[in-house]
Enzyme design. Structure first.
Site, mmCIF file in Angstrom:
data_model
loop_
_atom_site.group_PDB
_atom_site.id
_atom_site.type_symbol
_atom_site.label_atom_id
_atom_site.label_comp_id
_atom_site.label_asym_id
_atom_site.label_seq_id
_atom_site.Cartn_x
_atom_site.Cartn_y
_atom_site.Cartn_z
ATOM 1 N N GLU A 270 -84.176 -80.416 -3.313
ATOM 2 C CA GLU A 270 -83.900 -80.973 -1.989
ATOM 3 C C GLU A 270 -84.690 -80.254 -0.895
ATOM 4 O O GLU A 270 -84.118 -79.623 -0.007
ATOM 5 C CB GLU A 270 -82.400 -80.812 -1.732
ATOM 6 N N PRO A 271 -85.998 -80.337 -0.979
ATOM 7 C CA PRO A 271 -86.812 -79.584 -0.024
ATOM 8 C C PRO A 271 -86.904 -80.266 1.333
ATOM 9 O O PRO A 271 -86.876 -81.494 1.426
ATOM 10 C CB PRO A 271 -88.192 -79.578 -0.693
ATOM 11 N N GLY A 272 -86.988 -79.458 2.364
ATOM 12 C CA GLY A 272 -87.308 -79.958 3.698
ATOM 13 C C GLY A 272 -88.669 -79.396 4.071
ATOM 14 O O GLY A 272 -89.698 -80.056 3.980
ATOM 15 N N ARG A 273 -88.645 -78.116 4.415
ATOM 16 C CA ARG A 273 -89.863 -77.431 4.842
ATOM 17 C C ARG A 273 -91.055 -77.646 3.903
ATOM 18 O O ARG A 273 -92.161 -77.916 4.337
ATOM 19 C CB ARG A 273 -89.563 -75.916 4.906
ATOM 20 N N TYR A 313 -86.043 -67.977 16.073
ATOM 21 C CA TYR A 313 -86.023 -67.027 14.942
ATOM 22 C C TYR A 313 -87.115 -65.966 15.030
ATOM 23 O O TYR A 313 -87.292 -65.212 14.084
ATOM 24 C CB TYR A 313 -86.260 -67.764 13.607
ATOM 25 N N CYS A 341 -89.427 -72.674 32.728
ATOM 26 C CA CYS A 341 -88.912 -71.649 33.619
ATOM 27 C C CYS A 341 -87.898 -70.823 32.860
ATOM 28 O O CYS A 341 -86.680 -70.949 33.038
ATOM 29 C CB CYS A 341 -88.299 -72.282 34.854
ATOM 30 N N GLU A 342 -88.407 -69.993 31.951
ATOM 31 C CA GLU A 342 -87.565 -69.141 31.126
ATOM 32 C C GLU A 342 -88.497 -68.131 30.466
ATOM 33 O O GLU A 342 -89.489 -68.519 29.839
ATOM 34 C CB GLU A 342 -86.843 -70.012 30.090
ATOM 35 N N TYR A 377 -89.006 -78.462 11.165
ATOM 36 C CA TYR A 377 -88.147 -77.871 12.194
ATOM 37 C C TYR A 377 -88.937 -77.673 13.489
ATOM 38 O O TYR A 377 -88.794 -76.672 14.178
ATOM 39 C CB TYR A 377 -87.518 -76.560 11.687
HETATM 40 C C1 LIG Z 1 -81.780 -77.828 5.515
HETATM 41 C C2 LIG Z 1 -81.358 -78.195 4.162
HETATM 42 C C3 LIG Z 1 -82.294 -78.318 3.129
HETATM 43 C C4 LIG Z 1 -83.752 -78.042 3.308
HETATM 44 O O1 LIG Z 1 -84.016 -76.704 3.535
HETATM 45 P P1 LIG Z 1 -85.526 -76.211 3.517
HETATM 46 O O2 LIG Z 1 -85.412 -74.746 3.696
HETATM 47 O O3 LIG Z 1 -86.206 -76.874 4.666
HETATM 48 O O4 LIG Z 1 -86.110 -76.606 2.217
HETATM 49 C C5 LIG Z 1 -81.834 -78.727 1.897
HETATM 50 N N1 LIG Z 1 -80.530 -79.000 1.684
HETATM 51 C C6 LIG Z 1 -79.613 -78.884 2.654
HETATM 52 C C7 LIG Z 1 -78.209 -79.206 2.369
HETATM 53 C C8 LIG Z 1 -79.995 -78.480 3.917
HETATM 54 O O5 LIG Z 1 -79.060 -78.350 4.871
#
Ligand SMILES: *Cc1c(COP(=O)(O)O)cnc(C)c1O
Length: 422
Positions: A270-273, A313, A341-342, A377
């Site tokens: 389940e990758p995002g990044r 971060y 403005c920060e 992100y």
């Molecule tokens: C954010 C998230 C991901 C993805 O995380 P990455 O670090 O971007 O791979 C996968 N599963 C769940 C449940 C998340 O909340």
């Protein structure tokens, strides 16, 4: 194993398109995504039965559409993300389900959509089991487990252990099975997302915990998910995870469970990044150059409302310069800031908000700065802070730049507000 990239500090084009052309057509600041990079990252993961994209990393519906065409399904964490997935052509009724709702709470909107579209749920809190059971008695669901330990690149991204709010505490699994029984529901999936990074030692502990809990839940389990957390390099000394080893550990876990249960167990990731980070570039223009004591500042027309990871971060993004005149120049240490403005509106900062300097080629007002590895992100965390218009998003596909979200304007900014009669 993929070899780590190096990050040059000058750049004249993105995916073959000159920066000057992109800027002329779309203006600055502007996010640009190289679709081919996303497609390559999807192919890297083809050993897994299912790649489920965590769309919160980059949720533009054009990107969701393109990953769907590559056979990827998605995860949704809110009503809005469910709507995005539906509009990008996903359906909850395919196998594997095109959309899964994963969260630690149901808000009312999300629960209504889940019921309306029969979207499978990956519950992250015991209360969700009752809330789901009351609306959809007899349905199957998955559980996100907090195995009691975690890992993450900062306290704010640690996703396991007693400090984390995520998932069902591993000691509460039996209690959750009782709750499920009361509603005639079965647990068919187990999920852990605890951000192992490149640490394969840690990953084997995660796999061990998954195996124990799957055995405890028993033969109803037909899917296990490795969650996300695959890293990408943001700096020269960082590396990719060894995906073959990563898969091997999870596959061995899956195979042992198949032997134990006597039926197939699907393995999801389940990758995002990992899928989108490297595809993204934030192109900005230098609008002011000033020396303040020992620091030379380049101030851009993009700020932390466009890219929040540095201020959130202390995240490091590779940065390159595109000079309008295309000249090569000597490097010097500079601080890069935005227009907000920060005082925290600094792209070159480390965790804790300490201002850092970056060696970059000399440049002036009107030259461009490209914040790289900015697909994940990045736009998805953009805001209207300081009443700034969110910038456009463009994807480059087959050598053609295509607008996938236009720049906001004053009407967009103000469309939801009203002044009541006094
Ligand atoms: C954010 C998230 C991901 C993805 O995380 P990455 O670090 O971007 O791979 C996968 N599963 C769940 C449940 C998340 O909340």
């Amino acid at each position: 194993m993929l070899t780590a990239p190096s990050f040059p500090t000058t750049r004249q084009s993105i995916a073959g398109i000159p920066i000057a052309d992109l800027v002329q057509e779309f203006g600055t600041p502007c996010y640009v995504y190289d679709v081919a990079k996303i497609q390559q990252r999807i192919r890297d993961l083809n050993a897994f039965d299912t790649v489920r994209y965590a769309q919160k990393a980059l949720s533009n519906i054009a990107i969701l559409d393109r990953v769907r065409r590559q056979g990827v399904v998605v995860d949704a964490v809110s009503a809005g993300e469910i709507e995005r997935a539906l509009r990008a052509g996903y359906s909850a009724t395919t196998k594997p389900a095109g959309i899964v709702y994963t969260a630690d709470v149901f808000d009312q909107d999300a629960l209504d959509l889940v019921v309306q579209h029969a979207i499978p749920v990956n519950v992250g809190s015991p209360d969700m089991i009752d809330q789901l059971g009351e609306r959809m008695p007899g349905c199957s669901f998955a559980m996100r487990i907090n195995p009691g330990f975690g890992h993450g690149h900062s306290q704010k991204t640690n996703t396991g252990g007693p400090q984390s709010k995520h998932g069902i505490w591993y000691e509460d699994v039996d209690e959750c099975l009782l709750r499920a029984d009361r509603h005639g529901m079965a647990v068919t999936g187990l999920h852990m997302h605890i951000g192992s990074g490149t640490d394969l030692e840690h990953l084997s502990q995660v796999c061990g915990a998954m195996e124990r809990i799957a055995s405890q839940v028993g033969r109803t389990v037909t899917t296990i998910s490795a969650g996300g957390g695959l890293p990408v390099p943001y700096q020269d000394h960082q590396e990719y995870v060894d995906l073959a080893k990563y898969f091997e550990l999870w596959d061995a876990t899956r195979c042992r469970l198949q032997d134990e249960f006597g039926h197939k167990v699907e393995l999801e990731i389940e990758p995002g990044r990992y899928l989108v980070a490297e595809s993204g570039f934030l192109v900005a223009e230098i609008r002011a150059v000033k020396q303040m004591g020992e620091n030379l500042f380049y101030l851009l027309d993009a700020g932390f409302n466009d890219l929040a990871r540095p201020i959130l971060y202390g995240a490091y993004h590779p940065i390159s310069i595109a000079r309008r005149d295309g000249q090569q120049t000597n490097s010097k240490p500079v601080v890069l800031g935005g227009p907000l403005c920060e005082s925290g509106d600094i792209f070159t900062q480390t965790e804790g908000g300490f201002v850092d300097r970056r060696e970059l080629p000399a440049a002036g007002v009107g030259d461009w700065v490209i914040l790289e590895v900015a697909g994940a992100y990045a736009f998805s965390m953009a805001s209207n802070y300081n009443s700034r218009y969110r910038c456009p998003e463009v994807m480059i596909e087959d050598g053609t730049p295509k607008l996938i979200r236009r720049r906001e304007n004053a009407d967009d900014l103000l469309s939801l507000e009203c002044i009541p009669e006094s």
